[in-house]
Write a protein that holds these residues in place. Structure first.
Motif, short mmCIF file in Angstrom:
data_model
loop_
_atom_site.label_atom_id
_atom_site.label_comp_id
_atom_site.label_asym_id
_atom_site.label_seq_id
_atom_site.Cartn_x
_atom_site.Cartn_y
_atom_site.Cartn_z
N LYS A 31 0.81 -1.21 0.00
CA LYS A 31 0.00 0.00 0.00
C LYS A 31 0.85 1.26 0.00
CE LYS A 31 -4.30 -1.93 1.73
NZ LYS A 31 -5.39 -1.90 2.72
N GLU A 32 2.02 1.19 0.60
CA GLU A 32 2.92 2.35 0.52
C GLU A 32 3.30 2.63 -0.92
OE1 GLU A 32 6.20 1.60 3.10
OE2 GLU A 32 5.21 2.48 4.86
N GLU B 263 -2.99 1.50 12.62
CA GLU B 263 -2.47 2.86 12.52
C GLU B 263 -1.91 3.13 11.13
OE1 GLU B 263 0.31 3.59 15.60
OE2 GLU B 263 -1.17 3.40 17.24
N ALA B 264 -1.13 2.17 10.61
CA ALA B 264 -0.56 2.33 9.27
C ALA B 264 -1.67 2.36 8.22
CB ALA B 264 0.41 1.19 8.98
N GLU B 265 -2.68 1.51 8.40
CA GLU B 265 -3.80 1.46 7.43
C GLU B 265 -4.50 2.81 7.36
OE1 GLU B 265 -6.50 -0.44 4.73
OE2 GLU B 265 -4.63 -1.17 5.60
N ASP B 266 -4.80 3.40 8.51
CA ASP B 266 -5.50 4.68 8.52
C ASP B 266 -4.66 5.78 7.89
OD1 ASP B 266 -7.55 3.38 9.78
OD2 ASP B 266 -7.05 4.09 11.80
N PHE C 115 -3.75 8.06 0.43
CA PHE C 115 -4.24 7.51 -0.84
C PHE C 115 -5.52 8.23 -1.28
CE2 PHE C 115 -6.60 4.20 -3.25
CZ PHE C 115 -5.66 3.94 -4.23
N ARG C 116 -6.44 8.38 -0.35
CA ARG C 116 -7.71 9.04 -0.67
C ARG C 116 -7.49 10.51 -0.99
NH1 ARG C 116 -12.24 7.33 -2.93
NH2 ARG C 116 -13.98 8.70 -2.44
#
Length: 409
Positions: free
Chosen positions: A202-203, A241-244, A250-251
């Motif tokens: 995702k990064e 935390e990383a996901e948020d 991204f958004r």
């Protein structure tokens, strides 16, 4: 000699007690009268009776251990058998015998109760072990873990069994808990690894999304953002935390691009709506050519309209089919007029139409003569048959004559 129902004192001062087995010496009395002697040994009897009564009460009203009760009975039995007392020793012996039976009965009851408790405890522990072993393969990690902890608390509240049985069941129980804990630990370790892999993926997606935020290649970039979103969903979840944090970036990159695209498209839509109004005005002008009375004038006018139509440019997508359909309708009418004009000026087609008309006229005349002949013979069946054929030929002749007339128009 002095006596009472349970004993006597002889002239030498020897004191006897009477039992079912006969008299026996219980003591000697020299210090006083025989009555005093009997009274003294009677008090000793009453003392033994009191002790027996107390023991009976303890056995029946307390949790006196059977072993302790039996020891007390044996002590009192020795006093009854060997003690120096005057009274109904046989009755005391019977009371002790009855108390012995009662203690033994209570011993058996307690033994049975203990056995029942043990069986119930065994069944309960076996049930705990069975449930624990069933939970080993569970993937409901929290629920199964909570349930296993509850099973441990339940186990601790149960009585111990014999050492061998208790150890065997505890070993199975402990093994099941360990196996579940090992699977759970492995699962979460794997999950942590998957989340880390998802974070790395995702990064990379975020970096690409941010690099596209300022693109003006609207179609290709929008398509790529859709692909990035699909890849994002397929990557799985990272740590919370990383996901948020990654999702916010991204958004945010997508929002920058799509807001810029929307601003451009809004301006384009305004231009296209103006183009729509211009083309609708041209359609009014084009549809005024119908019906076509002068083909040459209509063609020239339509050509001019078509050139202006192309020069106007795009219209909103939802209006395009309707507008183009109306224009094609005018164009089709002009083509049909051209086709009709050509048909009227085509000598070969005129000759074919004249030839066909002549053939059909000859066929009609022939059938009329045949009908007349059949009528003269009175052959009604033949007349009906020929009349049907004649009707068909006359219809075809009328159509051919109409077509021939169009060449003369």
């Amino acid at each position: 000699m002095t006596s009472d129902p349970w004993g006597r004192v002889d002239d030498e001062g020897t004191v006897y007690v009477r039992t079912a087995d006969g008299e026996r010496v219980v003591g000697s009395w020299q210090a006083g009268s025989p009555e005093e002697a009997l009274a003294y040994f009677t008090r000793k009897y009453e003392g033994i009776a009191v002790e027996i009564g107390l023991l009976e009460r303890r056995v029946r009203t307390t949790d006196l251990a059977a072993k302790d009760a039996q020891t007390a009975i044996e002590h009192l039995q020795a006093q009854v058998d060997e003690g120096h007392a005057v009274g109904d020793l046989d009755a005391l012996a019977q009371r002790l015998k009855a108390l012995t039976s009662e203690v033994e009965s209570r011993r058996e009851e307690k033994k049975a109760a203990r056995a029942k408790v043990q069986e119930e405890a065994r069944a309960a522990k076996e049930a705990l072990v069975t449930e624990a072993e069933q939970l080993v393969e569970s993937t409901q990690w929290r629920e199964a873990g909570d349930r296993l902890r509850a099973l441990v608390d339940t186990w601790k509240g149960l009585p111990r069994l014999d050492r061998k049985s208790d150890d065997e069941l505890w070993h199975r129980f402990s093994h099941a808990r360990s196996a579940f804990s090992k699977r759970r630990k492995s699962h979460f370790a794997q999950l942590d690894q998957q989340r880390e892999e998802a974070r790395l993926k995702k990064e990379k997606l975020v970096v690409e999304a941010e690099s596209l935020a300022d693109s003006t290649d609207w179609a290709d970039t929008a398509a790529r953002y859709r692909e990035l979103m699909a890849e994002w969903k397929a990557a799985g979840r990272a740590q919370r935390e990383a996901e948020d944090e990654l999702w916010t970036r991204f958004r945010g990159a997508q929002d920058v691009f799509f807001q810029a695209r929307s601003a451009v498209f809004d301006e384009r839509d305004a231009d296209e709506r103006e183009n729509q109004h211009a083309k609708e005005a041209l359609l009014v002008e084009a549809e005024a050519l119908l019906p076509i009375s002068d083909l040459k004038v209509a063609k020239n006018h339509y050509r001019d309209i078509a050139e202006r139509w192309e020069a106007i440019g795009h219209v909103p997508r939802d209006a395009r089919p309707r507008l183009e359909s109306r224009l094609r309708h005018v164009e089709q009418a002009i083509r049909e007029a051209e086709e009709a004009e050509w048909q009227r000026s085509n000598p070969e087609a005129r000759a074919r139409a004249a030839g066909m008309t002549g053939l059909l006229q000859a066929a009609v005349e022939k059938l009329e003569k045949q009908i007349a002949a059949a009528e003269a013979k009175g052959d009604s069946r033949q007349v009906a048959k020929l009349q049907s054929e004649l009707d068909g030929r006359r219809e075809l002749l009328a159509q051919a004559q109409k077509g021939l007339e169009e060449f003369s128009g």
